[in-house]
Structures are given as structure tokens and as C-alpha cells.
Design an enzyme around this catalytic site. Sequence first.
Site, short mmCIF file in Angstrom:
data_model
loop_
_atom_site.label_atom_id
_atom_site.label_comp_id
_atom_site.label_asym_id
_atom_site.label_seq_id
_atom_site.Cartn_x
_atom_site.Cartn_y
_atom_site.Cartn_z
N GLU A 1 41.03 44.75 44.76
CA GLU A 1 39.64 45.05 45.12
C GLU A 1 39.32 44.99 46.61
O GLU A 1 38.52 44.14 47.06
CB GLU A 1 38.70 44.12 44.34
CG GLU A 1 38.88 44.28 42.83
CD GLU A 1 37.87 43.51 42.00
OE1 GLU A 1 37.25 42.57 42.51
OE2 GLU A 1 37.70 43.87 40.81
N GLU B 1 41.83 46.06 35.48
CA GLU B 1 40.90 45.02 35.01
C GLU B 1 39.77 45.68 34.23
O GLU B 1 39.22 46.70 34.66
CB GLU B 1 40.26 44.27 36.20
CG GLU B 1 41.15 43.27 36.88
CD GLU B 1 40.41 42.45 37.94
OE1 GLU B 1 39.16 42.35 37.89
OE2 GLU B 1 41.10 41.91 38.82
C1 GLC Z 1 37.69 40.38 40.12
C2 GLC Z 1 37.62 39.11 40.88
C3 GLC Z 1 37.77 37.96 39.94
C4 GLC Z 1 36.67 38.02 38.91
C5 GLC Z 1 36.74 39.33 38.16
C6 GLC Z 1 35.57 39.47 37.23
O1 GLC Z 1 38.99 40.50 39.76
O2 GLC Z 1 38.64 39.11 41.84
O3 GLC Z 1 37.73 36.77 40.61
O4 GLC Z 1 36.76 36.96 38.01
O5 GLC Z 1 36.75 40.42 39.05
O6 GLC Z 1 34.37 39.31 37.93
#
Ligand code: GLC
Length: 345
Positions: free
Chosen positions: A160, A279
Site C-alpha cells: 500500500e 487483501e
Molecule cells: C492494510 C494495513 C493493515 C490493516 C489492513 C486493514 O493492510 O496495512 O494494517 O489492518 O489494511 O485495514
Amino acid sequence: MNINRKKLLLVMLVISCLGCFCFTAGDKAFSINKKLGRGINLGNALEAPKEGQWGITLRKEYLELIKQAGFDSIRVPIRWSAHAEKNAPYTIDPNFFERVDWVIDNSLSNSLYVIINMHHYEEIFNDPNSHAERFIELWKQIAEQYKNQPDSVLFEFLNEPHNMLDDDKWNKLSAETLKEVRKTNPDRIVLIGPGSWNNLGKLDKLQLPADDDNIIVTIHYYEPFQFTHQGASWIGEQTESWLGTKWTGTDGQKTAVIKDFEKACRWGKEHNKPVNLGEFGANSKADMDSRARWTSFVARQAEMQGFSWHYWEFCAYFGVYDKDNHKWRQPLLKALISDSNEQPD
Ligand code: GLC
């Protein structure tokens, strides 16, 4: 065989080899992306300032459980910047390297592909110019350390990129890093994502070296944010007012996901790059039915577009696994691993 037929055969052989070469260029990245398949982030462990500080210490059994449940790979968020000297030569603490070696060994012995990333390098987001050299030097050491690992170990340059590390700066920095990493890892698969928090809306700004086929592009997806991040204290107080937001899977909600993923898929096709959804997940403050419904829909849509994916995350706030009671949260696990297109009610 007369001389002309021999010549013809030779020309045909050359053409077929060239054809083969053309068709195989980039195939490795696509085939490894398939192998990444369905995965989990080992979040809140090695990307905490110190492992354990955010409540999670990695255990051997986690890797075994993840494999047994049917996942193919893991993504390991790592805060390298907290375990290296501040000044040149920016040496990474050998004990920390040993800890990451342990994660890699245990992933491989469970036949899990493993992505080693760089996470929460906060200083570089605030002051990219002062930290670019250190960032590259850290990657040179990581690349050297893991140069003999099999293809099932992948590198992801930076989680990110955001703030002052804007698109132009990120394009330049990732290209320079790749050049250095390629000296020791000529064809290891590397993941690179767009700016603004790996936002798929920023893919158009992402520039990758044209002559490197061993790249997978990675994006993150947390939309609608007020649903996935309700009550997420690390985002800010405003998230309290989002509590109670549901995801019921209306046509409009589904179409929004489909459109976003189609956009990323189109970009991948145009640039001949495989796509990883590195993610996605919804915080435990959301109701479980909505979480399972959203997770299942997003995972299946990603699969339909040919993306590999990594759920955020294993056993912390978004966790699919309840580490205190030693059991999977079944609705979430089913949403992730189920092969059916059915959505939970
Ligand atoms: C990103 C952040 C992480 C967070 C996730 C969800 O990966 O780096 O720390 O928990 O997003 O918000």
C-alpha cells in the site's frame, strides 16, 4: 532429403521455436498466480513493531491448519524497517532474518506458496526521498538471503504505497528496486501494486518495466469501506458511526464489485499481467452474515476474473480463525473455500 527441404525444415524449426518463445513469455507469472490460488494473510504478526505486540505470535500449527483447510498460499506482512539499521549499510538483524526463514521453511514444508512483503514502512510514506536508498538496500539483502529458494517463494515490494510516495515516485522506486533484485533473482516472481493503498482505481498510473515478464500485479479491495472498516479503531473515530452497516448483496452492491474487478481484469489483459487480490476482508465488528456474504461474493468474483487472492487475515480483527478457541469461524471459512456460487442468505 534435398537441400531445399532441409532449409525449409530449419526455417520451420526456427519459426516454431520463436513461436514457442513468444507464447511462453510471461507464462511463468500466470502459472504461479494460479498456484497462489486461494490464500491468507498472516496479518498483525511480523508487521507489528515487534512480533507479539499486536497479539499474534506465529506458530507452526497455523501453517498446518491453513494447508489442511484447503488454502494454497500465504502472504506474510513484514515490517523490515523496524529490524534494520537506520544508517548505511542498513543491515537487517540476523535474528529477524532467522524468524522469516522459519516462516518460509514452515510454509514450504506444508506445500504452501509464500509471499514475503514489506509492510508498514511508515517513514517512506512520509519522506520517500530520504528513504529510497534504504528501501532498495533492504531489498538487496532480502533478495540475497532468499535467492536460492524455490519459485514458490515470492517477493512483494511494498504494501500500500500512499501519502508522499505518489504514483510517479513509486513507479521510479519500484523499477530501481527491481533492477537490483534481478541481479540475484533473475526470474523470481515479484508482486507490485498500484499507488494510493494498492487501489485498483490507480492501476492506470502504474508503470512497470516493459522487459520483465516475471511480475504479478496486486490490488486490495475493501469496498464498501464503511462496511468493511466499521469500528476499525486504527482508521479513526468516525468508524464508530459506521457500526451496523450491512452488506446484503443487493444488485447494486454486487454490480459495484463486478465493475471494479472487470476494470482490474481489463488492465491485466491489456498489460499481459496476472492479477492478485492481495487483501480483502471485513472487520469483526460487522455482523457475521454480512461478512460471510461479502467475503464469498468477492472471492468468487475474483476467481471468475482469474485473480489469485489472499484474505485479510488469519487470526486478528478480521480473522477467519479463532485462535483463543482453536477453531475456524465456519461461515467465513466456508465463504472462502466453498466452491459453490451460492451466496449465504
Ligand atoms: C492494510 C494495513 C493493515 C490493516 C489492513 C486493514 O493492510 O496495512 O494494517 O489492518 O489494511 O485495514
